[in-house]
Design an enzyme around this catalytic site. Structure first.
Site, PDB file in Angstrom:
ATOM      1  N   CYS A 120       9.800   5.176  -4.267  1.00  0.00           N
ATOM      2  CA  CYS A 120       9.418   6.783  -4.789  1.00  0.00           C
ATOM      3  C   CYS A 120      10.702   7.698  -4.649  1.00  0.00           C
ATOM      4  CB  CYS A 120       8.623   6.750  -5.552  1.00  0.00           C
ATOM      5  SG  CYS A 120       7.284   7.011  -4.732  1.00  0.00           S
ATOM      6  N   CYS A 168       3.586   5.523  -5.292  1.00  0.00           N
ATOM      7  CA  CYS A 168       3.838   3.927  -6.269  1.00  0.00           C
ATOM      8  C   CYS A 168       3.501   2.905  -5.550  1.00  0.00           C
ATOM      9  CB  CYS A 168       5.647   3.444  -5.599  1.00  0.00           C
ATOM     10  SG  CYS A 168       5.673   3.954  -4.075  1.00  0.00           S
ATOM     11  N   CYS A 190       1.012   4.776  11.787  1.00  0.00           N
ATOM     12  CA  CYS A 190       2.086   3.486  12.620  1.00  0.00           C
ATOM     13  C   CYS A 190       2.884   2.569  11.237  1.00  0.00           C
ATOM     14  CB  CYS A 190       0.919   2.323  13.195  1.00  0.00           C
ATOM     15  SG  CYS A 190       2.539   1.158  14.577  1.00  0.00           S
TER      16      CYS A 190
END
Length: 213
Positions: A120, A168, A190
């Protein structure tokens, strides 16, 4: 012959699928002396979490801890497939994991710029948040305020903290605390390179991540 119990087998498979072994030289240990280490001669072993075996990585991937449509950007699976490639969809929408040391941003070390969501384009991390962890995936000690949402991932009863895009709901990876890195937060986000796009603010434009394998 007595066979091992089912819980024992599950624990063994989970350990295999979530341990990354990284070899470092003596010089590397000097610069990363804050890391938990197992010494052995001139080098040692540092263990970091993220699935490393594709099949097992899929088996033990993050569970659907929250409705992934409960975010400002809402799309159906078919709509996401139309704008994401196959690997992006697998990781961002199906909560998969890319292989270690394969992502375009693992060793990416810019001094300026912003890492945005590949789905997005929401800004997630600044270049200044990134640090070298040696884990095989891009590592960040913090995110842009409000850009990342955390959920408890209790897949197979083993609690981890999943991180997703706040705009999103795209899966980014997991965050780990208290590993001893010399960073301001002592946290390691991570993150899968595939989940990101880098925007170079000096040059302009965006550079999408591509797997090396």
């Amino acid at each position: 012959m007595r066979l091992p119990s089912f819980p024992t087998i599950i624990r063994a498979f989970y350990t295999l699928s979530n341990t990354t072994t990284a070899r470092f030289s003596t010089a590397s240990f000097a610069s990363l002396k804050a890391l938990p280490q197992t010494r052995g001669g001139a080098g040692g072993t540092v263990l970091r979490s993220m699935p490393t075996i594709p099949f097992l990585g899929s088996l033990f991937s993050s569970g659907a801890v929250k409705d992934m449509t409960d975010y400002p950007v809402k799309k159906s699976d078919s709509e996401w497939r139309a704008v994401l490639n196959k690997e992006q969809f697998r990781i961002l929408r199906e909560k998969g994991t890319e292989p270690p040391y394969a992502g375009a941003y693992d060793k990416h070390s810019p001094t300026t710029g912003t890492y945005t969501c590949a789905a997005c384009s929401a800004p997630l991390y600044r270049a200044t948040h990134k640090f070298k962890s040696g884990c095989g995936w891009p590592a960040y000690f913090d995110s842009i305020p409000g850009a990342v949402v955390r959920h408890t991932d209790s897949t197979f009863g083993m609690a981890r903290t999943e991180i997703v895009c706040a705009k999103c709901g795209g899966h980014l990876g997991h965050v780990f605390k208290g590993e001893g890195y010399p960073t301001p937060t002592d946290e390691r986000h991570c993150v899968n390179s595939i989940s990101l796009t880098f925007r170079d603010e000096e040059v302009g434009g965006e550079v999408a991540a591509e797997s090396k394998v």
